[in-house]
Design a protein around this motif. Structure first.
Motif, short mmCIF file in Angstrom:
data_model
loop_
_atom_site.label_atom_id
_atom_site.label_comp_id
_atom_site.label_asym_id
_atom_site.label_seq_id
_atom_site.Cartn_x
_atom_site.Cartn_y
_atom_site.Cartn_z
N PRO A 144 -9.06 18.92 23.61
CA PRO A 144 -10.04 18.60 22.57
C PRO A 144 -9.75 17.24 21.94
O PRO A 144 -9.60 17.10 20.71
N GLN A 145 -9.65 16.22 22.80
CA GLN A 145 -9.26 14.88 22.36
C GLN A 145 -10.00 13.83 23.17
O GLN A 145 -10.33 14.05 24.35
N VAL B 108 -8.11 11.07 19.20
CA VAL B 108 -8.89 11.61 18.08
C VAL B 108 -9.73 12.79 18.56
O VAL B 108 -9.90 13.01 19.76
N ASP B 109 -10.27 13.53 17.61
CA ASP B 109 -11.24 14.57 17.92
C ASP B 109 -12.49 13.90 18.51
O ASP B 109 -12.97 12.90 17.97
N PRO B 110 -13.04 14.41 19.61
CA PRO B 110 -14.23 13.77 20.21
C PRO B 110 -15.38 13.59 19.23
O PRO B 110 -16.15 12.62 19.34
N ASP B 111 -15.51 14.47 18.23
CA ASP B 111 -16.59 14.35 17.26
C ASP B 111 -16.42 13.14 16.35
O ASP B 111 -17.37 12.73 15.66
N TRP C 132 -12.19 7.20 25.97
CA TRP C 132 -11.99 7.98 27.19
C TRP C 132 -11.69 9.43 26.82
O TRP C 132 -10.85 9.68 25.96
N PRO C 133 -12.37 10.40 27.44
CA PRO C 133 -12.00 11.79 27.20
C PRO C 133 -10.64 12.08 27.83
O PRO C 133 -10.30 11.54 28.88
N LEU C 134 -9.85 12.93 27.19
CA LEU C 134 -8.52 13.26 27.70
C LEU C 134 -8.56 14.56 28.50
O LEU C 134 -9.08 15.57 28.03
N SER C 135 -8.00 14.51 29.68
CA SER C 135 -7.95 15.68 30.55
C SER C 135 -6.77 15.52 31.50
O SER C 135 -6.16 14.45 31.57
N ILE D 181 -15.99 6.29 14.36
CA ILE D 181 -15.00 5.22 14.38
C ILE D 181 -15.57 3.98 15.06
O ILE D 181 -15.38 2.85 14.58
N LEU D 182 -16.29 4.17 16.16
CA LEU D 182 -16.89 3.02 16.85
C LEU D 182 -17.90 2.29 15.97
O LEU D 182 -18.11 1.08 16.12
N ALA D 183 -18.54 3.03 15.05
CA ALA D 183 -19.57 2.42 14.20
C ALA D 183 -19.00 1.81 12.91
O ALA D 183 -19.75 1.19 12.15
N MET D 184 -17.70 1.97 12.67
CA MET D 184 -17.11 1.43 11.45
C MET D 184 -17.25 -0.08 11.38
O MET D 184 -17.07 -0.79 12.38
N PRO D 185 -17.54 -0.64 10.21
CA PRO D 185 -17.43 -2.10 10.05
C PRO D 185 -16.02 -2.55 10.40
O PRO D 185 -15.04 -1.83 10.12
N ARG D 186 -15.90 -3.72 10.98
CA ARG D 186 -14.60 -4.15 11.49
C ARG D 186 -13.54 -4.22 10.40
O ARG D 186 -12.39 -3.83 10.63
N ALA D 187 -13.90 -4.68 9.21
CA ALA D 187 -12.90 -4.77 8.14
C ALA D 187 -12.38 -3.38 7.76
O ALA D 187 -11.17 -3.20 7.52
#
Length: 395
Positions: free
Chosen positions: A180-181, A224-227, A264-267, A232-238
């Motif tokens: 679940p990561q 991180v949790d996939p959700d 990347w999904p972890l498996s 996180i990707l959408a966070m402002p860079r600062a």
């Protein structure tokens, strides 16, 4: 263009490219079935000393060395907020007589250098069409490619990754499982030097691992949790810079993330066998697991070294069935133990079960307090050639 080769290597990634070069270095003709990769790879890979030795023998190390940073200290910090927390543990290469455990190498420059070397080799013929089907006889391996090309070889190395078509065609089954990561991967600059130290924070969601790059720069693998990935990707860079700095407890000062992030999904995956007929599995075709403890590609390069050695010991590619049987026997312990160890550590991080946390914390405490045990763990974590003198670090 030939139709018959000594070796065919299927898969054009890092492991497949090294496998093609290693086979050609023995004077064998190689059919390199290597469709172009789907995207640029922003990840880095920590390669240990024996892997560096292999790249040196293949003429690759001098090309990529300026892009690499030595790994002289590997540190584990407990970043959890649980009741039972482990003390810090630092593994120093000097404790086992090495200048460095290895080097952190950006994947893209390594891939580019390998591609250039395969193109320049007169013994390697590249085919960019994907594999459609494969059959094995007592004497040959026959590959049929998209577009109608037909190749035969005395032996084959399957390096076409987790979803390997060649592995499927020769009838080797795999066991797979997921976690679940997801792993977020990025590079960043920082205001405080890293002192050639890699720091792995153990968190409730998995490892948060910083690995040195040249200068005041590092790479990061963040489980991180996939959700949480999209947020996180959408966070402002600062805001993201501050989040990473906070999670690192500001040990490297101010953080400035460079370029785009990848996820990347972890498996995990492990093959039921590592060879069949005239075909051997190398790299993630035979095993794959989360990025913990610098084991992934190092294990794959050991596959390649052993595959070539097995073929040579058997008398060459013509005696591939004997070599495949020897290779399968020899890889089972190494691959099985590394896969089980990484899986156990990752599950221990995710588990909130108190006895599991006690075992994890107690194990790390023992490593911190007992130098001979720590040295034994370092030697076990290194490649079988850990006694060799290390490559000199980049100037």
């Amino acid at each position: 263009m030939r139709e018959h080769y000594d070796i065919t290597v299927v898969g054009g990634g890092l492991a497949g490219s090294v496998a093609a070069l290693a086979a050609a270095a023995e004077g064998w003709t190689v059919a390199f079935v290597a469709p172009p990769p789907p995207r640029q790879d922003g990840r880095t890979t920590a390669l240990l000393s024996q892997s560096i030795d292999l790249l040196s023998r293949l003429g690759i190390w001098n090309v990529v060395q300026p892009s690499c940073a030595p790994l002289r200290t590997m540190r584990i910090l407990d970043g959890t907020t649980r009741l039972l927390r482990a003390p810090p543990v630092s593994f120093r290469s000097s404790e086992i007589g090495l200048e460095a455990f290895g080097y952190n190498i950006p994947n893209q420059p390594l891939f580019d250098a390998l591609q250039a070397a395969t193109t320049q080799s007169g013994l390697i013929e590249r085919f960019e069409s994907p594999l459609v089907s494969a059959t094995q006889t007592d004497d040959t391996v026959e590959l049929n490619l998209a577009g109608g090309a037909r190749i035969t070889a005395l032996a084959s190395l399957a390096a076409d990754g987790r979803g390997s078509k060649l592995r499927e065609e020769v009838g080797i089954r795999v066991k797979t499982w997921s976690y679940p990561q997801s792993a977020l991967v990025m590079n960043f600059s920082h205001s405080i030097p890293h002192a050639d130290t890699s720091t792995e924070f153990h968190t409730e969601q998995g490892p948060f691992t910083q690995v040195p790059l040249p200068g005041n720069r590092s790479s990061l693998v963040w489980a991180v949790d996939p959700d949480q990935v999209d947020g996180i990707l959408a966070m402002p860079r600062a805001k993201l810079n501050l989040e990473v700095e906070t999670r690192m407890r500001s040990i490297l000062g101010k953080i400035e993330i460079e370029g785009a992030l990848q996820s990347w999904p972890l498996s995990s995956l492990i093959a039921h066998g590592f060879g069949a007929g005239r075909t051997m599995l190398v790299g993630e075709t035979g095993h794959a697991f989360p990025p913990i403890g610098a084991q992934g590609l190092n294990l794959g390069l050991r596959d390649i070294t052993q595959a070539i050695r097995s073929l040579k010991d058997a008398g060459g590619p013509r005696e591939a069935p004997q070599a495949v049987r020897a290779f399968d026997r020899q890889r089972r312990l190494d691959v099985g133990s590394r896969t089980a160890g990484v899986d156990l550590l990752n599950r221990a991080l995710l588990s909130s079960f108190l006895p599991v946390q006690a075992l994890r914390a107690g194990g790390l405490a023992a490593l911190s307090a007992i130098p001979p045990l720590r040295v034994l763990a370092m030697r076990e974590g290194m490649t079988p050639g850990w006694r060799k003198s290390p490559i000199e670090p980049a100037a």
